[in-house]
Design a protein around this motif. Structure first.
Motif, short mmCIF file in Angstrom:
data_model
loop_
_atom_site.label_atom_id
_atom_site.label_comp_id
_atom_site.label_asym_id
_atom_site.label_seq_id
_atom_site.Cartn_x
_atom_site.Cartn_y
_atom_site.Cartn_z
N GLY A 73 -7.22 4.66 21.63
CA GLY A 73 -7.33 5.55 22.77
C GLY A 73 -7.37 7.01 22.36
O GLY A 73 -6.67 7.43 21.44
N ARG A 74 -8.22 7.76 23.05
CA ARG A 74 -8.38 9.20 22.80
C ARG A 74 -7.99 9.98 24.04
O ARG A 74 -8.25 9.56 25.15
N LEU A 75 -7.46 11.16 23.82
CA LEU A 75 -7.18 12.08 24.91
C LEU A 75 -8.47 12.82 25.22
O LEU A 75 -8.99 13.56 24.40
N ILE A 76 -9.02 12.59 26.39
CA ILE A 76 -10.31 13.19 26.73
C ILE A 76 -10.19 14.23 27.84
O ILE A 76 -11.16 14.93 28.11
N GLY A 77 -9.04 14.31 28.47
CA GLY A 77 -8.83 15.29 29.53
C GLY A 77 -7.44 15.88 29.45
O GLY A 77 -6.48 15.16 29.25
N LEU A 78 -7.36 17.20 29.58
CA LEU A 78 -6.08 17.90 29.48
C LEU A 78 -5.94 18.88 30.63
O LEU A 78 -6.91 19.50 31.06
N ARG A 79 -4.73 19.04 31.11
CA ARG A 79 -4.45 20.07 32.10
C ARG A 79 -3.83 21.24 31.35
O ARG A 79 -2.78 21.12 30.73
N TYR A 80 -4.52 22.38 31.38
CA TYR A 80 -4.00 23.57 30.72
C TYR A 80 -4.56 24.81 31.41
O TYR A 80 -5.56 24.75 32.10
N ASP A 81 -3.85 25.92 31.22
CA ASP A 81 -4.24 27.19 31.83
C ASP A 81 -5.13 27.98 30.87
O ASP A 81 -5.02 27.83 29.65
N GLY A 82 -5.95 28.82 31.42
CA GLY A 82 -6.78 29.69 30.60
C GLY A 82 -7.88 28.96 29.87
O GLY A 82 -8.31 27.88 30.28
N MET A 83 -8.32 29.54 28.77
CA MET A 83 -9.44 29.00 28.02
C MET A 83 -9.03 28.40 26.68
O MET A 83 -9.85 27.84 25.98
N ASP A 84 -7.76 28.54 26.30
CA ASP A 84 -7.31 28.05 25.01
C ASP A 84 -6.95 26.57 25.08
O ASP A 84 -5.97 26.19 25.73
N VAL A 85 -7.74 25.76 24.40
CA VAL A 85 -7.49 24.32 24.36
C VAL A 85 -6.22 24.10 23.55
O VAL A 85 -6.05 24.69 22.47
N PRO A 86 -5.29 23.26 24.04
CA PRO A 86 -4.07 22.99 23.28
C PRO A 86 -4.39 22.48 21.88
O PRO A 86 -5.35 21.75 21.66
N LYS A 87 -3.54 22.89 20.93
CA LYS A 87 -3.71 22.48 19.54
C LYS A 87 -2.48 21.72 19.07
O LYS A 87 -1.37 21.95 19.53
N GLY A 88 -2.69 20.81 18.15
CA GLY A 88 -1.61 20.02 17.57
C GLY A 88 -0.91 20.77 16.45
O GLY A 88 -1.20 21.94 16.18
N HIS A 89 -0.02 20.09 15.75
CA HIS A 89 0.76 20.69 14.67
C HIS A 89 -0.10 21.23 13.54
O HIS A 89 0.27 22.16 12.85
N ASP A 90 -1.29 20.64 13.37
CA ASP A 90 -2.18 21.02 12.29
C ASP A 90 -3.14 22.14 12.68
O ASP A 90 -4.00 22.54 11.89
N GLY A 91 -3.01 22.65 13.91
CA GLY A 91 -3.86 23.73 14.37
C GLY A 91 -5.21 23.27 14.91
O GLY A 91 -5.99 24.07 15.39
N LYS A 92 -5.47 21.97 14.85
CA LYS A 92 -6.73 21.43 15.38
C LYS A 92 -6.58 21.14 16.87
O LYS A 92 -5.50 20.81 17.34
N THR A 93 -7.69 21.20 17.58
CA THR A 93 -7.68 20.95 19.01
C THR A 93 -7.20 19.53 19.32
O THR A 93 -7.43 18.60 18.55
N GLU A 94 -6.55 19.39 20.46
CA GLU A 94 -6.13 18.07 20.91
C GLU A 94 -7.25 17.37 21.67
O GLU A 94 -7.15 16.20 22.00
N CYS A 95 -8.31 18.09 21.96
CA CYS A 95 -9.46 17.52 22.65
C CYS A 95 -10.13 16.49 21.75
O CYS A 95 -10.48 16.78 20.61
N ASN A 96 -10.23 15.26 22.25
CA ASN A 96 -10.83 14.13 21.54
C ASN A 96 -9.93 13.60 20.43
O ASN A 96 -10.39 12.90 19.53
N LEU A 97 -8.67 13.91 20.48
CA LEU A 97 -7.73 13.45 19.46
C LEU A 97 -7.46 11.96 19.63
O LEU A 97 -7.10 11.50 20.71
N LEU A 98 -7.63 11.21 18.56
CA LEU A 98 -7.33 9.78 18.55
C LEU A 98 -5.82 9.63 18.45
O LEU A 98 -5.22 9.92 17.44
N MET A 99 -5.18 9.19 19.55
CA MET A 99 -3.72 9.13 19.59
C MET A 99 -3.18 7.71 19.63
O MET A 99 -2.06 7.47 19.20
#
Length: 170
Positions: A73-99
């Protein structure tokens, strides 16, 4: 303790991870433009797990699908404010992250699947189980070592509009 997805994926997921090990995966997939899977799939089997799922706190949408011999399963939708996509511990976007990874059917518990779930904030993987007790409902239990040391979330089938740019939920 932060709430599950305060910054996008965190509001619902962070608290769950901190209390028992659950996370979300991110992805903006072209397939999201297609309608969500119908609720008419048989309960309990592999087909009942496939498709789009809204997290318990309604702050993340996951796409669960077949990945070779396993289910993931991948995270394909996130609720967040502004234009900054949330990032994980490694600084990479959480968009399309295989979790959700390596889910296989349990031999001793019919219609339950066991695999791993990634905490994007720490990079740690935890044990997890998923199952669908009824049409349109997915249960996800993240835990350490034994399922008794975990917490279960209830996700619902997502049938809303497609995600916006960079996984932003409508």
């Amino acid at each position: 303790m932060k709430n599950f997805m305060t910054r996008g994926v965190q509001t619902g997921i962070k608290a769950f991870f901190l209390s028992s090990v659950l996370g979300v995966s991110a992805a903006l997939l072209p397939a999201l433009a297609q309608p969500a899977m119908a609720d008419s799939v048989a309960m309990g089997g592999e087909d009942s797990l496939m498709g789009y799922w809204l997290s318990q706190d309604h702050d993340g949408v996951f796409k669960i699908e077949k990945c070779g011999e396993t289910v993931c399963g991948r995270l394909i939708g996130l609720r967040y404010d502004g234009m900054d996509v949330p990032k994980g511990h490694d600084g990479k976007t959480e968009c399309n992250l295989l979790m959700l990874t390596d889910f296989r059917p349990l031999k001793d518990e019919k219609n339950k699947w066991e695999g791993n779930i990634l905490d994007p904030d720490s990079g740690h993987k935890y044990d997890a189980r998923i199952w669908s007790p009824q049409s349109g409902v997915l249960k996800l239990r993240g835990y350490l070592g034994l399922p008794i040391f975990g917490e279960t979330q209830t996700w619902t089938r997502y049938s809303g509009p497609p995600m916006g740019p960079v996984c932003k939920m409508p």
